[in-house]
Design a protein around this motif. Structure first.
Motif, mmCIF file in Angstrom:
data_model
loop_
_atom_site.group_PDB
_atom_site.id
_atom_site.type_symbol
_atom_site.label_atom_id
_atom_site.label_comp_id
_atom_site.label_asym_id
_atom_site.label_seq_id
_atom_site.Cartn_x
_atom_site.Cartn_y
_atom_site.Cartn_z
ATOM 1 N N ASN A 83 -26.010 -0.871 -17.590
ATOM 2 C CA ASN A 83 -25.757 -2.315 -17.671
ATOM 3 C C ASN A 83 -24.278 -2.679 -17.536
ATOM 4 O O ASN A 83 -23.824 -3.696 -18.070
ATOM 5 C CB ASN A 83 -26.325 -2.909 -18.965
ATOM 6 N N LYS A 84 -23.526 -1.854 -16.802
ATOM 7 C CA LYS A 84 -22.115 -2.123 -16.557
ATOM 8 C C LYS A 84 -21.811 -1.816 -15.095
ATOM 9 O O LYS A 84 -22.254 -0.794 -14.564
ATOM 10 C CB LYS A 84 -21.241 -1.266 -17.474
ATOM 11 N N VAL A 85 -21.054 -2.693 -14.455
ATOM 12 C CA VAL A 85 -20.703 -2.516 -13.052
ATOM 13 C C VAL A 85 -19.692 -1.379 -12.911
ATOM 14 O O VAL A 85 -18.663 -1.370 -13.581
ATOM 15 C CB VAL A 85 -20.137 -3.822 -12.456
ATOM 16 N N ASP A 86 -20.029 -0.411 -12.065
ATOM 17 C CA ASP A 86 -19.095 0.654 -11.736
ATOM 18 C C ASP A 86 -17.992 0.043 -10.865
ATOM 19 O O ASP A 86 -18.244 -0.893 -10.103
ATOM 20 C CB ASP A 86 -19.806 1.772 -10.959
ATOM 21 N N ASN A 87 -16.798 0.548 -10.955
ATOM 22 C CA ASN A 87 -15.671 0.052 -10.152
ATOM 23 C C ASN A 87 -15.446 -1.449 -10.349
ATOM 24 O O ASN A 87 -15.110 -2.151 -9.403
ATOM 25 C CB ASN A 87 -15.876 0.364 -8.670
ATOM 26 N N PHE A 88 -15.627 -1.895 -11.570
ATOM 27 C CA PHE A 88 -15.493 -3.319 -11.882
ATOM 28 C C PHE A 88 -14.145 -3.879 -11.413
ATOM 29 O O PHE A 88 -14.089 -4.936 -10.774
ATOM 30 C CB PHE A 88 -15.684 -3.543 -13.385
ATOM 31 N N ALA A 89 -13.061 -3.181 -11.705
ATOM 32 C CA ALA A 89 -11.728 -3.681 -11.334
ATOM 33 C C ALA A 89 -11.593 -3.851 -9.823
ATOM 34 O O ALA A 89 -10.975 -4.807 -9.353
ATOM 35 C CB ALA A 89 -10.645 -2.757 -11.870
ATOM 36 N N GLU A 90 -12.175 -2.956 -9.063
ATOM 37 C CA GLU A 90 -12.099 -3.016 -7.597
ATOM 38 C C GLU A 90 -12.963 -4.139 -7.033
ATOM 39 O O GLU A 90 -12.636 -4.714 -5.995
ATOM 40 C CB GLU A 90 -12.529 -1.693 -6.984
#
Length: 107
Positions: free
Chosen positions: A90-97
């Motif tokens: 339930n968390k986006v991978d590579n959120f910062a990108e």
């Protein structure tokens, strides 16, 4: 006034590019609403048939905190993955990108 605020939030959310994500707080800051919760409330007012990509709006940690507002708890993740966004626990991978800042609307 409330209807305009909801429309403004939906307009910003509708500007998020496919395959990108933003946060409730970023939209709130951009619109000078003062509270990420106000954005969450407005996103919860999306009506069936409206093409507001609410699945692209996350909490500040990149988590799918709004997933329970969808018709199924997995629909938010399914929509993100259909756009090529990877999600783990339930968390986006590579959120910062993948983060999209609403201030890009001003450029």
């Amino acid at each position: 006034m409330a209807a305009q605020y909801i429309t403004d939030v939906h307009d910003v959310a509708s500007s998020i590019p496919r395959g990108r994500v933003t946060t409730y707080g970023s939209i709130a800051s951009f619109l000078t609403l003062g509270s990420a919760r106000m954005v969450g409330w407005a996103m919860n007012k999306c009506l069936p048939g409206e093409e507001v990509p609410a699945h692209r709006v996350l909490n500040r940690k990149g988590e799918l905190s709004g997933r329970n507002a969808f018709s199924t708890p997995t629909l938010m993740q399914e929509r993100l993955e259909a756009e090529g966004v990877s999600v783990t626990d339930n968390k986006v991978d590579n959120f910062a990108e993948l983060f999209w800042n609403p201030t890009e609307l001003l450029e």
